[in-house]
Design a protein around this motif. Structure first.
Motif, short mmCIF file in Angstrom:
data_model
loop_
_atom_site.label_atom_id
_atom_site.label_comp_id
_atom_site.label_asym_id
_atom_site.label_seq_id
_atom_site.Cartn_x
_atom_site.Cartn_y
_atom_site.Cartn_z
N PHE A 179 -12.42 9.18 -6.77
CA PHE A 179 -12.98 9.77 -7.98
C PHE A 179 -14.65 9.63 -7.82
N ARG A 180 -15.54 10.18 -8.58
CA ARG A 180 -16.94 9.87 -8.51
C ARG A 180 -17.49 10.17 -9.98
N GLN A 181 -18.77 9.56 -9.58
CA GLN A 181 -19.57 9.48 -10.89
C GLN A 181 -21.07 9.61 -10.57
N ALA A 182 -21.46 10.59 -10.90
CA ALA A 182 -22.92 11.01 -11.04
C ALA A 182 -23.77 10.26 -12.24
N PRO A 183 -25.05 10.13 -11.85
CA PRO A 183 -25.80 9.49 -13.01
C PRO A 183 -25.83 10.32 -14.43
N GLY A 184 -25.59 9.70 -15.52
CA GLY A 184 -25.48 10.57 -16.89
C GLY A 184 -24.16 11.20 -16.86
N LYS A 185 -23.28 11.08 -16.04
CA LYS A 185 -22.05 11.97 -16.13
C LYS A 185 -20.89 11.01 -16.33
N GLU A 186 -19.56 11.74 -16.71
CA GLU A 186 -18.39 11.02 -16.64
C GLU A 186 -18.03 10.91 -15.15
N ARG A 187 -17.07 9.98 -15.01
CA ARG A 187 -16.31 10.02 -13.72
C ARG A 187 -15.22 11.03 -13.87
N GLU A 188 -15.16 11.61 -12.55
CA GLU A 188 -14.44 12.77 -12.34
C GLU A 188 -13.50 12.58 -11.39
N PHE A 189 -12.44 13.22 -11.27
CA PHE A 189 -11.49 13.44 -10.15
C PHE A 189 -12.24 14.24 -8.90
N VAL A 190 -11.60 13.62 -7.63
CA VAL A 190 -12.18 14.41 -6.44
C VAL A 190 -10.88 14.63 -5.73
N ALA A 191 -10.02 13.71 -5.48
CA ALA A 191 -8.58 14.02 -4.47
C ALA A 191 -7.77 12.82 -5.02
N ALA A 192 -6.59 13.26 -4.68
CA ALA A 192 -5.52 12.46 -4.74
C ALA A 192 -4.44 12.53 -3.79
N ILE A 193 -3.81 11.68 -3.34
CA ILE A 193 -2.72 11.77 -2.18
C ILE A 193 -1.43 10.88 -2.85
N SER A 194 -0.28 11.53 -2.26
CA SER A 194 0.91 10.68 -2.55
C SER A 194 1.18 9.32 -1.74
N TRP A 195 2.16 8.71 -1.95
CA TRP A 195 2.41 7.39 -1.22
C TRP A 195 2.59 7.52 0.38
N SER A 196 3.22 8.76 0.66
CA SER A 196 3.60 8.91 1.98
C SER A 196 2.47 9.85 2.67
N GLY A 197 1.40 10.41 1.71
CA GLY A 197 0.66 11.40 2.43
C GLY A 197 1.09 12.90 2.63
N PHE A 223 0.95 -1.30 -0.01
CA PHE A 223 0.11 0.20 -0.07
C PHE A 223 0.96 1.29 0.05
N ARG A 224 1.80 1.26 0.72
CA ARG A 224 2.65 2.60 1.01
C ARG A 224 3.51 3.00 -0.36
N SER A 225 3.49 2.05 -1.32
CA SER A 225 4.22 2.40 -2.29
C SER A 225 3.32 2.90 -3.49
N ASN A 226 2.04 3.07 -3.21
CA ASN A 226 1.17 3.38 -4.36
C ASN A 226 0.59 4.77 -3.85
N ALA A 227 0.56 5.58 -4.74
CA ALA A 227 -0.25 6.92 -4.67
C ALA A 227 -1.75 6.50 -4.66
N MET A 228 -2.69 7.13 -4.12
CA MET A 228 -4.15 6.73 -4.26
C MET A 228 -4.98 8.09 -4.63
N GLY A 229 -6.25 7.70 -5.06
CA GLY A 229 -7.00 8.70 -5.38
C GLY A 229 -8.63 8.46 -5.06
N SER A 260 4.08 7.07 -7.37
CA SER A 260 4.07 7.36 -6.04
C SER A 260 3.67 8.77 -5.51
N VAL A 261 3.57 9.46 -6.60
CA VAL A 261 3.15 10.88 -6.66
C VAL A 261 1.63 10.83 -6.69
N SER A 262 1.18 11.97 -6.20
CA SER A 262 -0.31 12.03 -6.58
C SER A 262 -0.73 12.28 -8.03
#
Length: 124
Positions: free
Chosen positions: A37-55, A29-35, A102-104
């Motif tokens: 996303f969200r998807q509303a009905p009828g819309k494309e999936r969109e970015f919400v937030a991201a975090i680097s491997w270390s936080g 887990f700690r070697s992966n950046a994470m994010g 490793s980066v957001s």
């Protein structure tokens, strides 16, 4: 193989708060950046937030800045999204995702593993 399991979604009223969690397994887990996303009905999936491997580095979509906070606990292999002052337009299925970088990352195509999603519904 990476597995991501989101939890914490639900039905809330405008102005309420929710905290989403994402349990991670199958890779370091700690070697992966994470994010998130969200998807509303009828819309494309969109970015919400991201975090680097270390936080140590985070990134947010403009409409979430100041209301949402992404964090991670590498000891627990868990990613979080604290959502405050929720609005009806925040209603969507929220997905966590991991990237081998490793980066957001803000770009959806940089993520190679996805959870099944958790529904967040905000009533007015």
């Amino acid at each position: 193989q990476v597995q991501l399991v989101e939890s914490g979604g639900g039905l809330v009223q405008a102005g309420d708060s929710l905290r989403l969690s994402c349990a991670f397994s199958g890779r370091t887990f700690r070697s992966n950046a994470m994010g998130w996303f969200r998807q509303a009905p009828g819309k494309e999936r969109e970015f919400v937030a991201a975090i680097s491997w270390s936080g140590g580095s985070t990134s947010y979509a403009d409409s979430m800045k100041g209301r949402f906070t992404i964090s991670r606990d590498n000891a627990k292999n868990t990613l979080y999204l604290q959502m405050n002052n929720l609005k009806p337009e925040d209603t969507a299925v929220y997905y966590c995702a991991s990237t081998r970088n490793s980066v957001s990352e803000r770009r959806i195509d940089k993520y190679d593993s996805w959870g099944q999603g958790t529904q967040v519904t905000v009533s007015s």
